[in-house]
Design a protein around this motif. Structure first.
Motif, PDB file in Angstrom:
ATOM      1  N   LEU A 275       0.832  -1.202   0.000  1.00  0.00           N
ATOM      2  CA  LEU A 275       0.000   0.000   0.000  1.00  0.00           C
ATOM      3  C   LEU A 275       0.865   1.249   0.000  1.00  0.00           C
ATOM      4  N   MET A 276       1.912   1.267   0.813  1.00  0.00           N
ATOM      5  CA  MET A 276       2.825   2.408   0.856  1.00  0.00           C
ATOM      6  C   MET A 276       3.446   2.642  -0.514  1.00  0.00           C
ATOM      7  N   GLY A 277       3.920   1.577  -1.142  1.00  0.00           N
ATOM      8  CA  GLY A 277       4.531   1.702  -2.454  1.00  0.00           C
ATOM      9  C   GLY A 277       3.549   2.182  -3.508  1.00  0.00           C
ATOM     10  N   SER A 278       2.282   1.796  -3.377  1.00  0.00           N
ATOM     11  CA  SER A 278       1.259   2.237  -4.337  1.00  0.00           C
ATOM     12  C   SER A 278       1.069   3.749  -4.266  1.00  0.00           C
ATOM     13  N   ILE A 279       1.136   4.291  -3.057  1.00  0.00           N
ATOM     14  CA  ILE A 279       1.032   5.739  -2.896  1.00  0.00           C
ATOM     15  C   ILE A 279       2.204   6.422  -3.593  1.00  0.00           C
ATOM     16  N   TRP A 280       3.402   5.888  -3.415  1.00  0.00           N
ATOM     17  CA  TRP A 280       4.576   6.455  -4.073  1.00  0.00           C
ATOM     18  C   TRP A 280       4.416   6.439  -5.589  1.00  0.00           C
ATOM     19  N   MET A 281       3.972   5.312  -6.095  1.00  0.00           N
ATOM     20  CA  MET A 281       3.877   5.121  -7.538  1.00  0.00           C
ATOM     21  C   MET A 281       2.911   6.113  -8.175  1.00  0.00           C
ATOM     22  N   ILE A 282       1.793   6.376  -7.520  1.00  0.00           N
ATOM     23  CA  ILE A 282       0.738   7.208  -8.094  1.00  0.00           C
ATOM     24  C   ILE A 282       1.179   8.665  -8.224  1.00  0.00           C
ATOM     25  N   PHE A 283       1.824   9.202  -7.167  1.00  0.00           N
ATOM     26  CA  PHE A 283       2.097  10.644  -7.220  1.00  0.00           C
ATOM     27  C   PHE A 283       3.508  11.006  -7.666  1.00  0.00           C
ATOM     28  N   SER A 284       4.351  10.013  -8.011  1.00  0.00           N
ATOM     29  CA  SER A 284       5.727  10.335  -8.421  1.00  0.00           C
ATOM     30  C   SER A 284       5.793  11.282  -9.623  1.00  0.00           C
ATOM     31  N   PRO A 285       5.046  11.028 -10.720  1.00  0.00           N
ATOM     32  CA  PRO A 285       5.107  11.976 -11.838  1.00  0.00           C
ATOM     33  C   PRO A 285       4.623  13.370 -11.460  1.00  0.00           C
ATOM     34  N   ALA A 286       3.653  13.459 -10.553  1.00  0.00           N
ATOM     35  CA  ALA A 286       3.153  14.768 -10.124  1.00  0.00           C
ATOM     36  C   ALA A 286       4.223  15.540  -9.352  1.00  0.00           C
ATOM     37  N   ILE A 287       4.998  14.834  -8.523  1.00  0.00           N
ATOM     38  CA  ILE A 287       6.090  15.491  -7.801  1.00  0.00           C
ATOM     39  C   ILE A 287       7.142  15.983  -8.796  1.00  0.00           C
ATOM     40  N   GLY A 288       7.434  15.170  -9.817  1.00  0.00           N
ATOM     41  CA  GLY A 288       8.382  15.585 -10.848  1.00  0.00           C
ATOM     42  C   GLY A 288       7.894  16.805 -11.609  1.00  0.00           C
ATOM     43  N   ALA A 289       6.603  16.821 -11.949  1.00  0.00           N
ATOM     44  CA  ALA A 289       6.030  17.976 -12.644  1.00  0.00           C
ATOM     45  C   ALA A 289       6.062  19.222 -11.761  1.00  0.00           C
ATOM     46  N   PHE A 290       5.849  19.036 -10.470  1.00  0.00           N
ATOM     47  CA  PHE A 290       5.944  20.137  -9.510  1.00  0.00           C
ATOM     48  C   PHE A 290       7.354  20.727  -9.518  1.00  0.00           C
ATOM     49  N   ALA A 291       8.360  19.856  -9.589  1.00  0.00           N
ATOM     50  CA  ALA A 291       9.753  20.319  -9.647  1.00  0.00           C
ATOM     51  C   ALA A 291      10.019  21.098 -10.928  1.00  0.00           C
ATOM     52  N   ASP A 292       9.456  20.663 -12.058  1.00  0.00           N
ATOM     53  CA  ASP A 292       9.611  21.396 -13.313  1.00  0.00           C
ATOM     54  C   ASP A 292       9.014  22.799 -13.198  1.00  0.00           C
ATOM     55  N   LYS A 293       7.913  22.901 -12.460  1.00  0.00           N
ATOM     56  CA  LYS A 293       7.197  24.168 -12.369  1.00  0.00           C
ATOM     57  C   LYS A 293       7.904  25.173 -11.471  1.00  0.00           C
ATOM     58  N   ILE A 294       8.388  24.744 -10.305  1.00  0.00           N
ATOM     59  CA  ILE A 294       8.963  25.705  -9.353  1.00  0.00           C
ATOM     60  C   ILE A 294      10.498  25.704  -9.358  1.00  0.00           C
ATOM     61  N   ARG A 295      11.104  24.881 -10.175  1.00  0.00           N
ATOM     62  CA  ARG A 295      12.544  24.662 -10.301  1.00  0.00           C
ATOM     63  C   ARG A 295      12.966  23.470  -9.426  1.00  0.00           C
ATOM     64  N   PRO A 296      13.751  22.574 -10.008  1.00  0.00           N
ATOM     65  CA  PRO A 296      14.176  21.375  -9.280  1.00  0.00           C
ATOM     66  C   PRO A 296      14.867  21.675  -7.955  1.00  0.00           C
ATOM     67  N   SER A 297      15.703  22.711  -7.910  1.00  0.00           N
ATOM     68  CA  SER A 297      16.445  22.998  -6.682  1.00  0.00           C
ATOM     69  C   SER A 297      15.507  23.336  -5.529  1.00  0.00           C
ATOM     70  N   ARG A 298      14.493  24.140  -5.805  1.00  0.00           N
ATOM     71  CA  ARG A 298      13.547  24.502  -4.747  1.00  0.00           C
ATOM     72  C   ARG A 298      12.753  23.286  -4.280  1.00  0.00           C
ATOM     73  N   ALA A 299      12.306  22.484  -5.233  1.00  0.00           N
ATOM     74  CA  ALA A 299      11.540  21.298  -4.877  1.00  0.00           C
ATOM     75  C   ALA A 299      12.386  20.334  -4.045  1.00  0.00           C
TER      76      ALA A 299
END
Length: 419
Positions: A275-299
């Motif tokens: 279950l823990m791993g499923s949570i990671w799997m689902i939102f990983s691309p969203a976290i990456g997209a968040f980094a693209d938006k605010i800059r990787p260093s800040r994220a």
């Protein structure tokens, strides 16, 4: 193309992490001892020994990938992982072969360590070359977050299903071998899919006039170029090491304590990990997209600060209690997952193209070996010695160091993608 690249990454992590999930069951078969905790410690020591081979694999195969072929090294790595897993599934135990069985198991883990040491670098080098411009974080979040977790979840899910299908006695006796066999068979499919991937080294970097992108003529040239980027390499080691310390706490340390020390129901333990791993799997691309938006260093800085509380939560697990175990895994695990989605991307941005495979592979291998591979053993040993309070201080120190060295490297021009 994404399936071939990501599927191989998933298989690598399925095969690699499966040993960690099965350590409590296979240890008595290869490291017999009157005290089950001693037997488990021996099994976890071999788990850590596999990490020692990672830097060697990175040092040998990384320069080959940077100079000659990304694809060839990638194929060698995934083949070695799959075949080793299949052999573990069929390997006779200590009572049948004696010390030979133990030696063969250790050898197989070292081979898997060599393979993973190369895979991390070459897969990330290919992924960042194939990523759409401006979407590197999202794409690497997919490859290194979602697909890594497909492998990790696959390992915990297969362990969960096998554990649920058989009695505890059968699981301890022989059924722990089934997940290893599954990984070996799936490896044949992944090997076929990876044959369709392009050779990104030639297509994207050959004859490039820029010093940071030029293919080196010799292995010595690769090492000289990497020496120039040594501060970035140190930052990559700490970026990887801090999150791997947390990752192996939650994926292996706590589950093995639950199974081997507190004798929790293994089906429930693996179910929570899944279950823990499923949570990671689902939102990983969203976290990456968040980094693209605010800059990787800040994220990165934001997520790494959020990682610190995850090191303190395991202090609450001091006796058999599946509710406390589940709560720690889901709350602390979510904080770890936010960092798992980013760490490979951040490490990759720290390396110039000319040594990207070697630099990322060495950074990953060294960070995972020094900090990740020792974690399950250290966590169990500290608990057994009534020194559990030391672990969160250690984890916090490494997390803060990773931020400090990354920021210094960035200020000195050591970030090459995304910022």
């Amino acid at each position: 193309m994404t399936i071939g690249l990501g599927g191989g990454v998933a298989l690598e992590f399925y095969d690699w992490q499966l040993y960690g999930f099965m350590a409590a069951f296979l240890s008595p078969h290869f490291f017999p001892a009157t005290d089950p905790v001693v037997s488990l410690l021996a099994g976890l020591a071999v788990f850590g020994a596999g990490f020692a081979a990672r830097p060697i694999g990175a040092a040998i195969l990384g320069p080959i990938a940077d100079r000659i072929s990304h694809k060839t090294v990638m194929m060698v790595a995934v083949s070695a992982m799959a075949l080793s897993s299949l052999v573990i599934a069929l390997l006779p135990s200590y009572k049948d072969l004696g010390i030979t069985a133990t030696i063969v198991l250790v050898t197989l883990r070292l081979i898997q360590g060599l393979a993973v040491g190369a895979e991390a670098g070459v897969a990330n080098a290919i992924a960042i070359e194939l990523a759409p411009p401006g979407q590197e974080g999202r794409y690497l979040g997919l490859i290194n977050g979602t697909f890594i977790m497909v492998g990790s979840i696959g390992a915990s899910l297969v362990a969960f299903l096998v554990s649920a299908a058989v009695s505890p006695e059968v699981m301890k006796d022989w059924a722990w071998r089934i997940p290893f066999g599954v990984g070996g068979v799936l490896g044949l499919l992944i090997i076929y899919l990876r044959q369709t991937l392009p050779e990104t080294l030639i297509a994207r970097a050959m004859h490039d006039a820029d010093e940071g992108s030029r293919i080196q003529d010799t292995t010595g040239g690769v090492w000289r170029a990497l020496w120039k980027a040594r501060l970035s390499l140190l930052a990559a080691i700490l970026v990887v090491g801090s999150v791997q310390l947390a990752n192996y706490t939650y994926n292996f340390g706590l589950p093995n304590i639950a199974n081997g020390v507190f004798k929790e129901n293994s089906t429930h333990v693996y179910g929570i990990v899944t279950l823990m791993g499923s949570i990671w799997m689902i939102f990983s691309p969203a976290i990456g997209a968040f980094a693209d938006k605010i800059r990787p260093s800040r994220a990165f800085v934001m997520m790494r600060l959020l990682l610190i509380p995850s090191f303190f939560l395991p202090l609450l697990y001091v006796e058999k209690n599946i509710v406390i175990y589940s709560s720690i895994m889901l709350v602390g695990g979510t904080l770890v997952g936010c960092n798992m989605a980013l760490y490979n991307f951040i490490a990759t941005t720290l390396m110039p193209r000319t040594v990207r495979t070697t630099g990322v592979a060495l950074g990953y291998a060294a960070g995972a070996t020094i900090f990740g591979g020792t974690t399950p053993f250290l966590l169990l040993w500290l608990q057994r010695s009534n020194l559990s309070w030391m672990f969160p201080l250690y984890g916090t120190t490494v997390a803060l160091l990773s931020i400090a060295v990354y920021v210094i490297a960035k200020k000195r021009g050591g970030v090459y993608v995304g910022d």
